[in-house]
Design an enzyme around this catalytic site. Structure first.
Site, short mmCIF file in Angstrom:
data_model
loop_
_atom_site.label_atom_id
_atom_site.label_comp_id
_atom_site.label_asym_id
_atom_site.label_seq_id
_atom_site.Cartn_x
_atom_site.Cartn_y
_atom_site.Cartn_z
NE ARG A 1 -2.20 -1.31 3.44
CZ ARG A 1 -2.70 -2.14 4.35
NH1 ARG A 1 -3.97 -2.46 4.30
NH2 ARG A 1 -1.95 -2.64 5.31
CB VAL B 1 -2.11 -24.88 8.49
CG1 VAL B 1 -2.42 -25.60 9.80
CG2 VAL B 1 -3.38 -24.74 7.65
CE LYS C 1 -3.09 -20.25 11.52
NZ LYS C 1 -2.51 -19.59 12.69
#
Ligand code: NDP
Ligand code: HSE
Length: 445
Positions: free
Chosen positions: A53, A140, A213
């Site tokens: 950004r 995960v 997850k």
């Protein structure tokens, strides 16, 4: 292999979406280990184009030689970019960017568990239709290669259940509260400063990140579609320090666990604070570390342990995915490792069991009036519901309360029965409602 051999093929050119904690870590690891990684891939990996950004923000990495933009779609569309790495986070514009990359036939590596948990089924379908893939090891348990282990290392097994500490921020907070008596807000601020927490830290403390997850691990472990909406989720924020203390007196640690278990009639998917016997390895996983215990019918229990968040541990997983993707660039798409471990036509829908059908042990803390017959009434209600008490401690009342705490541990029983018993106990005049209930798992097979 000599350096000349691994530079014989042209470098693979990567477009990087995001230059924050994970993006910065990816650049650093790719730069530092460039030669080792090239030996493993047979060619070099170069980040040529990156989006953030703010172009003037300080970064943890060097951006030399990388074309920078605030327009992430221009990175995806750049014809020189072979692979897109998405480490921006959030649902949008990440979703649209990944869809566009796949429609251009470009493989995508992402750490975005929220996006995979919610949109993964459609994204995998699109990738497969385009002969490409989405890799998401970093989604995960940070640096632990749990996706690869479930999908490949344990491929011989029928996976019966798994249970894991799968949110680094939450575990960091619980550990510091327990060991240093620090306040929730103070430890959370430190986890944010270290780059562990999600953009919205409520995802960490309310169990949502862990539910994302768990959704992903369960889909791979059981060869089922991703079903985030089926996960029962309870956060950490309601946890009280006295319960952590009483649990320890009873020989348990409280950890935020994600649990997925297969039953003949469906699967249970749940995330909640859980008492674990102190002697279990999982009970001793502290700080930002994660661990996942997986039970396969052939291998028995296996435990995967490592850093669950942070720049370089997460980059370790992202770059491992990049190496895998580079290796598959020349492979026939039909012979790649399937997204959900089983070939797409074999993914089979499994019903998710309601929480009321789950069987588990319980820790109960009741605040009762100090008067004769109270304990007998509670014991009668439990006996009427067929509930076996495993342990009980009664504490002194504090100077400021007319109630004293009674702590009970039960043998495993169905949640629906426990719910009815708790309602009956809470209806007693001598009991201050509500009863504190924390689930207990022996993790013993
Ligand atoms: P950060 O907030 O540190 O970084 C996000 C980056 O994406 C920043 O560089 C930001 O730019 C950029 N970005 C965000 N939105 C846009 C946009 N619309 N256009 C261009 N650039 C944008 O997040 P993390 O690195 O911590 O996390 C990234 C992803 O990795 C998330 O999905 C997270 O869940 C996941 N993850 C994070 C882990 C961790 O330990 N932090 C571990 C495992 C997974 P700018 O810097 O200019 O603001
Ligand atoms: N916020 C996440 C955590 C990052 O603390 O576990 C790693 O997925």
């Amino acid at each position: 292999m000599t350096d000349s051999a691994h530079t014989a093929l042209p470098p693979v050119r990567v477009g990087l979406l995001g230059l924050g904690t994970v993006g910065g870590g990816v650049i650093n690891v790719l730069q530092r280990n460039a030669d080792q990684i090239a030996r493993r891939c047979g060619r070099r990996i170069e980040i040529i184009h990156a989006a953030a950004r703010r172009l003037d923000a300080p970064r943890i990495c060097s951006l030399d030689g990388i074309l920078l933009t605030t327009d992430p779609m221009s990175v995806v569309e750049n014809p020189a970019v072979d692979i897109v790495v998405e480490v921006m986070g959030g649902m949008n514009p990440a979703h649209a960017l990944i869809e566009r990359a796949l429609s251009l036939g470009k493989p995508v590596v992402t750490a975005n568990k929220a996006l995979i948990a919610h949109e993964g089924n459609a994204l995998f379908e699109r990738a497969e239709a385009q002969g490409t893939l989405v890799a998401f090891e970093a989604a995960v348990a940070g640096g632990i290669p749990i996706i690869k282990s479930l999908r490949e290392g344990l491929a011989a097994n029928r996976i019966e259940w798994l249970a894991g500490i799968i949110n680094g921020t939450g575990n960091f907070i619980l550990t510091a509260m327990r060991d240093a008596g620090r306040s929730f807000a103070d430890v959370l601020a430190e986890a944010q400063a270290l780059g562990y927490a999600e953009a919205d830290p409520a995802f960490d403390v309310e169990g949502i990140d862990a539910a994302h997850k768990l959704t992903i691990m369960a889909a791979i472990a059981f060869g089922m579609p991703l079903k985030f909406d089926g996960v029962y989720t309870e956060g950490l924020s309601a946890l009280q320090t006295e319960d952590v203390r009483y649990a320890r007196e009873l020989g348990y640690q409280i950890k935020q666990l994600g649990i997925a278990r297969r039953h003949p009639e469906g699967v249970e998917l749940r995330v909640h604070p859980t008492l674990i016997p102190e002697r279990r390895l999982l009970a001793n996983v502290d700080g930002v570390k994660n661990a996942v215990l997986v039970w396969g019918d052939a291998v028995g229990p296996t435990l995967f342990y490592g850093a669950g968040a942070g720049a370089e541990p997460t980059a370790s997983a992202v770059v491992a995915d990049l190496v895998d993707v580079v290796r598959t660039l020349t492979a026939d798409p039909t012979h790649r490792v399937p997204h959900l471990a089983v070939v797409p036509s074999e993914v089979s829908d499994l019903p998710v069991l309601p929480m009321s059908e789950v069987t588990t042990g319980y820790y109960l803390r009741l605040m009762v009036r100090d008067q004769p017959g109270v304990l007998a009434n509670i014991a009668r209600i439990l006996a009427d519901h067929g509930i076996n008490i495993e342990a009980m401690i009664q504490k002194e009342a504090s100077e400021t309360s007319a109630h004293l705490p009674i702590v009970l541990l039960t043998h495993p029983l169905r949640e629906a029965v426990m719910n009815r018993a708790i309602l009956a106990i809470e209806a007693l005049d001598s009991v201050q409602a509500p009863v504190v209930r924390i689930r207990v798992e022996s993790l013993a097979g």
